[in-house]
Write an enzyme that holds these catalytic residues in place. Structure first.
Site, mmCIF file in Angstrom:
data_model
loop_
_atom_site.group_PDB
_atom_site.id
_atom_site.type_symbol
_atom_site.label_atom_id
_atom_site.label_comp_id
_atom_site.label_asym_id
_atom_site.label_seq_id
_atom_site.Cartn_x
_atom_site.Cartn_y
_atom_site.Cartn_z
ATOM 1 C CB SER A 1 -0.907 0.010 1.233
ATOM 2 O OG SER A 1 -1.563 1.252 1.369
ATOM 3 C CE1 TYR B 1 -4.387 -2.143 5.017
ATOM 4 C CE2 TYR B 1 -3.374 -0.031 4.466
ATOM 5 C CZ TYR B 1 -3.936 -1.233 4.070
ATOM 6 O OH TYR B 1 -4.038 -1.526 2.731
#
Length: 733
Positions: free
Chosen positions: A599, A612
């Site tokens: 990501s 995350y």
């Protein structure tokens, strides 16, 4: 006499209203639906139909015959070539003899009726010159058992005595114009015949209508079945000299270990495999005569075009050997097989023969375990195995019928000027020079050259974990579109099933399978990898998409349990599948590629996604560590780092979308649909980028394909590729 083994499937209520071409199609589909009658892609059907000439308006007789490359079970009206009968008959005056018969093939398209251009097959004259309105040419195992018997002539006489069925015997002749003329002559000389049996080849039957031709075909074949099947069944365990190797109880486990090792040996690169351990195959490979019969090769040309001139039989200690000794024995057999194939090529080639093709086996037989078959895709691999099972059935019948009539010397398959094929227990294999003339036929070579090039990921096996998400499904679809076979993995069975069903609908019924896996549990992931090996033969590409995101509370925090879950799924859930895939890839020895989905958040620190972001930062370094770990095996490991992908993402349920809209102070109404809310959030993310464009699942899938491609990024490993439309915060420093 009522049918005993076959069933008359003709339905007059379905046929009502059909014209003759449609009845031909219907008859063909019925015959092709029963693999006891014909092989996949094999056999031909035809009808001679009066039609108005589109040029003159006069009524002319037109041959409708299955076109080149078609399959009877699935053929449609458009799959039949249509040719003027008079034009085909006129070719007889152009024929210069058997030595020149291949030149006639170029003339068949010139006989086309109207503007129809389905390519006529090599069997066209076989149907054109028989004087019957409707003709069926099939390759049933029962009939080929007679056609491949050293006492075949006597068997046809015995069959006539027992059933009243008269078959005319023709010695082996390669399909073509000359064989068409011989069939015409045989039919004229035997007006009372029920059919014509071609030595080592197949069967012709006929009728005045489609219905009559179908009925007669069933009648003749059922009679042959009554002649062959009870005698095979009576032989029982004594077939092929009796069993000398017992079936291994652990054969499925042995097959799992052996399949990737076989792929490693097949030098034409990654290839798709299929494993069979049906009772008939096990009985054959465990028999006393398995080695000798396997070496003889097959008889019917339809068989060895798929299975090659002979299979490879692995000689190993099937009583007490383990997986390692089996792999060693199989690996040791390949050099001998390749050398034998090279000798076969050199001994039979002509000055104008095509170059030698791959010397690798397409069928590998293992006593006590079963049969491994290979092809460029799953369908071809499975069908190759089915063709060799057909060959086993033929050998069952031929060896069982040895005592019913005396053999002839030479065997009756031998035509003028031909060498005799080898004989084992009454079974006659096609002579190597005749097998070579089929396998390396210039017409067959031309057909291969006309085939479209394979797609970039053909013969590759991809595992995608996390297909329930928009990104995961887009990746699976993109890889399948490039020719890959895909194992659709997900924690939820319904997601895996939906994904595999959709891929099979789009790209063919054997493109994908579903597999349930928890990416954080090694035993679960190993079962998924084993499913890939068992079904397709190995693993060449892994893509890990699975990830979780927990929305923070009002203070921007999540619980410690949520922290653990985040790292379990996002980091451990990529490491475990990658580790297991790399282990499997090493055995196959064909390199491989691993792509992990990271990501942009991995390099962007921001409030509300602490766990995350750090899990993805660790994933980025995992990419580099795994690249170092796997590089010695030629396995590449890379990552893709998209910016927020809202479309189709399971990480953006309605609650998270609402939270994010509120966080960024984007106006919304509670009455708006989830998709409308997602569109607003996606538009906001796009505006933050330099290109002002949304990051979509398709864009991520394109990056994954780029990294999976040896052709495009074969020297790239240990890298993370951003897909963020130019997110300046994610620029590496």
């Amino acid at each position: 006499m009522p049918l005993q083994y076959l069933t008359d499937l003709w339905d007059d209520t379905i046929v009502a209203g059909m014209d003759e071409p449609e009845q031909l199609r219907y008859r063909s589909n019925l015959l092709g639906s029963d693999r006891r009658l014909t092989n996949f892609g094999g056999g031909n059907t035809s009808a001679k139909i009066d039609m108005p000439d589109p040029l003159t308006g006069e009524t002319v007789n037109v041959l409708w015959v299955k076109g080149s490359g078609g399959d009877l079970g699935t053929i449609r009206r458009e799959g039949f070539a249509r040719l003027y009968r008079t034009a085909l008959d006129s070719l007889k005056s152009r024929y210069r003899g058997a030595e020149f018969e291949d030149e006639m093939v170029a003339l068949y398209p010139l006989c086309a009726f109207g503007n129809h251009r389905t390519a006529p097959s090599i069997d066209t004259p076989l149907h054109a010159f028989l004087p019957f309105p409707h003709v069926d040419h099939l390759h049933p195992d029962w009939a080929i058992s007679l056609a491949a018997s050293a006492n075949g002539l006597g068997l046809t006489e015995r069959l006539r005595d027992e059933s009243g069925i008269k078959l005319v015997w023709l010695p082996w002749k390669r399909p073509g114009f000359e064989l068409g003329l011989r069939l015409e002559e045989a039919a004229a000389e035997n007006p009372d015949a029920d059919g014509i049996l071609l030595g080592s080849h197949g069967l012709f039957t006929w009728g005045r209508t489609s219905r009559e031709s179908y009925t007669n075909t069933l009648r003749v074949l059922d009679a042959i079945g009554r002649f062959v099947v009870p005698r095979v069944e009576a032989r029982g365990t004594a077939l092929f000299g009796g069993r000398v190797v017992e079936d291994r109880a652990d054969r499925r486990e042995l097959a799992l270990r052996l399949m990737p090792a076989l792929r490693r040996q097949i030098r034409q690169g990654a290839i798709i495999g299929h494993f069979s351990d049906d009772p008939e195959t096990l009985r054959f490979v465990g028999s006393a005569q398995a080695k000798e019969l396997a070496w003889q090769g097959t008889s019917c040309p339809d068989h060895f075009v798929r299975t090659k001139v002979r299979p490879m039989l692995v000689e190993w200690d099937a009583a007490s050997g383990d997986a390692d000794t089996l792999i060693a024995a199989a690996s040791a057999g390949f050099p001998e097989y390749r050398a034998a194939y090279a000798r076969y090529y050199e001994e039979n080639r002509a000055d104008d023969s095509p170059a030698m093709r791959s010397p690798e086996p397409t069928v590998v037989l293992v006593p006590g375990v079963g049969m491994f078959s290979f092809g460029k895709n799953k369908t071809e691999a499975r069908i190759t195995g089915e063709f060799y099972l057909n060959a086993i059935h033929v050998m069952e019948g031929a060896t069982t019928l040895a005592d019913l009539a005396p053999p002839t010397d030479p065997p009756p398959q031998v035509g003028p000027g031909q060498a005799a094929g080898s004989v084992t227990e009454n079974y006659v294999a096609l002579p190597p020079n005749e097998a070579f003339r089929i396998e390396y036929w210039s017409l067959e070579e031309a057909k291969l050259q006309r085939m479209p090039p394979e797609k970039e990921l053909s013969r590759r096996i991809a595992v995608v974990i996390g297909v329930g998400s928009g990104i995961g499904m887009a990746i699976a679809t993109r890889l399948a579109a490039e020719g890959a076979h895909v194992v659709c993995g997900d924690l939820k069975p319904e997601f895996a099933d939906q994904a595999s069903d959709e891929l099979n609908r789009q790209f063919g019924p054997e493109t994908a399978i579903a597999a349930v896996a928890d990416c954080t549990e090694r035993a679960s992931v190993r079962r998924l990898m084993e499913a890939a090996v068992a079904h397709f033969g190995g693993v060449d590409l892994l893509v890990c998409v699975a990830a979780v995101f927990f929305a923070p509370d009002e203070d921007g925090r999540i619980t410690e349990d949520q922290w653990r879950k985040t790292f379990d799924v996002n980091l451990l859930g990529s490491y475990v599948p990658a580790d297991e895939a790399i282990r499997t890839m090493r055995v196959s020895g064909n390199g491989g590629s691993v792509v992990l989905i990271s990501s942009a958040n991995a390099v962007v620190a921001k409030k509300g996604s602490f766990a995350y972001d750090t899990s993805k930062a660790a994933l980025n370094h995992l990419v580099r560590e795994l690249a170092v770990e796997a590089g010695d095996a030629g396995i590449r490991v890379n990552g893709v780092a998209p910016a927020s992908v809202v479309e189709g993402s399971l990480q953006f349920p309605r609650e998270r979308v609402l939270s994010s809209l509120a966080k960024y102070r984007i106006a919304f109404d509670e009455s708006e649909t989830t998709e409308e809310l997602r569109a607003k959030l996606a538009a906001f993310y796009a505006e933050r980028s330099l290109l002002k464009r949304r990051v979509t699942p398709a864009a991520v899938a394109e990056a994954v394909f780029l990294l999976a491609s040896e052709k495009r990024t074969g020297l790239m490993t240990g890298q993370v590729l951003p897909v963020d439309a130019g997110l300046t915060e994610a620029f590496l420093r």
